[in-house]
Design an enzyme around this catalytic site. Structure first.
Site, mmCIF file in Angstrom:
data_model
loop_
_atom_site.group_PDB
_atom_site.id
_atom_site.type_symbol
_atom_site.label_atom_id
_atom_site.label_comp_id
_atom_site.label_asym_id
_atom_site.label_seq_id
_atom_site.Cartn_x
_atom_site.Cartn_y
_atom_site.Cartn_z
ATOM 1 N N ASN A 113 20.192 28.381 -35.439
ATOM 2 C CA ASN A 113 20.640 27.848 -36.729
ATOM 3 C C ASN A 113 22.032 27.253 -36.566
ATOM 4 O OD1 ASN A 113 20.727 27.273 -39.474
ATOM 5 N ND2 ASN A 113 21.394 29.323 -40.069
ATOM 6 N N HIS A 115 25.594 26.442 -38.814
ATOM 7 C CA HIS A 115 26.245 26.846 -40.061
ATOM 8 C C HIS A 115 27.617 26.170 -40.151
ATOM 9 C CE1 HIS A 115 27.292 29.368 -43.436
ATOM 10 N NE2 HIS A 115 28.444 29.617 -42.851
ATOM 11 N N SER A 142 29.229 26.683 -36.462
ATOM 12 C CA SER A 142 28.727 27.684 -35.517
ATOM 13 C C SER A 142 27.251 27.438 -35.268
ATOM 14 C CB SER A 142 28.875 29.090 -36.105
ATOM 15 O OG SER A 142 30.200 29.346 -36.490
ATOM 16 N N ASP A 151 23.067 34.599 -41.495
ATOM 17 C CA ASP A 151 24.111 34.080 -40.587
ATOM 18 C C ASP A 151 24.779 35.191 -39.782
ATOM 19 O OD1 ASP A 151 23.615 31.500 -41.546
ATOM 20 O OD2 ASP A 151 24.980 31.770 -43.217
#
Ligand code: GRF
Length: 216
Positions: A113, A115, A142, A151
């Protein structure tokens, strides 16, 4: 001359405009990148990411939460849809929903992912707004491995962006996204080419060192 190893199959999940998707597709035009986007899945019919994928000739699928009777059924449909593309890596590029057990059980450890904040600071849906409200002077982006939390997964790569006195959420997010596009593409390329090793919370590029038993 030996042939390069086949490019790793990446499936991208996106809800938004798809600027990060576009950056990865463009980086993957180089054969040496080591990965290619083989499918794009969105949770919205009007996600800009769909148009970007179609323009690049990449197959797409839409799995809308509204079309399912429960969140669990939607999670299962997402897992099934991802599986049809046989991904080696799943990239969440501005995908604005949490993924449940059916997806994590099947693809856990290889879901990435991105972020728009320097985790563990400012997790959640409003990372840019929260960094501004928190008075941060430096924020950034990130790239993490996804776990069951919001997260909270191990950090693979980060890049910093300075917060300017007159920044708004939109000016700051625009500058973060420029840096983020480069970071995500570079990180996906390295993960595809080099592999990665997770030790506790620490992620390093490179395949795990085989144990003596594995070597013999
Ligand atoms: C990125 O900043 C991502 O981190 C956040 O949403 C943005 C996605 O942008 N979750 P786009 O849809 O790829 O343009």
């Amino acid at each position: 001359m030996t042939n390069p190893p086949p490019a790793r199959r990446v499936v991208v999940l996106a809800s938004g405009t798809g600027s990060i998707l576009r950056a990865v597709i463009e980086a993957a035009r180089e054969e040496a990148f080591g990965a290619r986007v083989v499918g794009v899945v969105t949770d919205k019919d009007d996600a800009g990411a769909l148009a970007i994928a179609r323009e690049a000739g990449i197959p797409t699928a839409v799995v809308r939460l509204e079309d399912f009777e429960s969140r669990a059924l939607w999670d299962e449909a997402v897992a099934r849809t991802l599986a049809t593309f046989d991904p080696e890596l799943v990239l969440l590029a501005g995908f604005m929903r949490l993924l449940g057990a059916p997806v994590l059980d099947r693809f856990g450890g290889r879901i990435v992912n991105t972020h728009p904040a320097l985790l563990p600071a400012y997790p959640g849906a409003h990372g840019v707004r929260d960094a501004l409200a928190g008075g941060a002077k430096v924020t950034g982006c990130s790239v993490i491995l996804v776990d069951a939390g919001v997260d909270t997964g191990p950090i693979v790569a980060q890049a910093a962006v300075e917060v300017l006195d007159d920044d708004t959420e939109s000016t700051l997010h625009a500058r973060i996204k420029e840096v983020e596009q480069v970071l995500v593409a570079r990180t996906i390329g390295r993960m595809a080419r080099e592999g990665w090793t997770v030790t506790g919370r620490s992620v390093r590029f490179g395949a795990p060192t085989p144990t003596p038993e594995e070597e013999s």
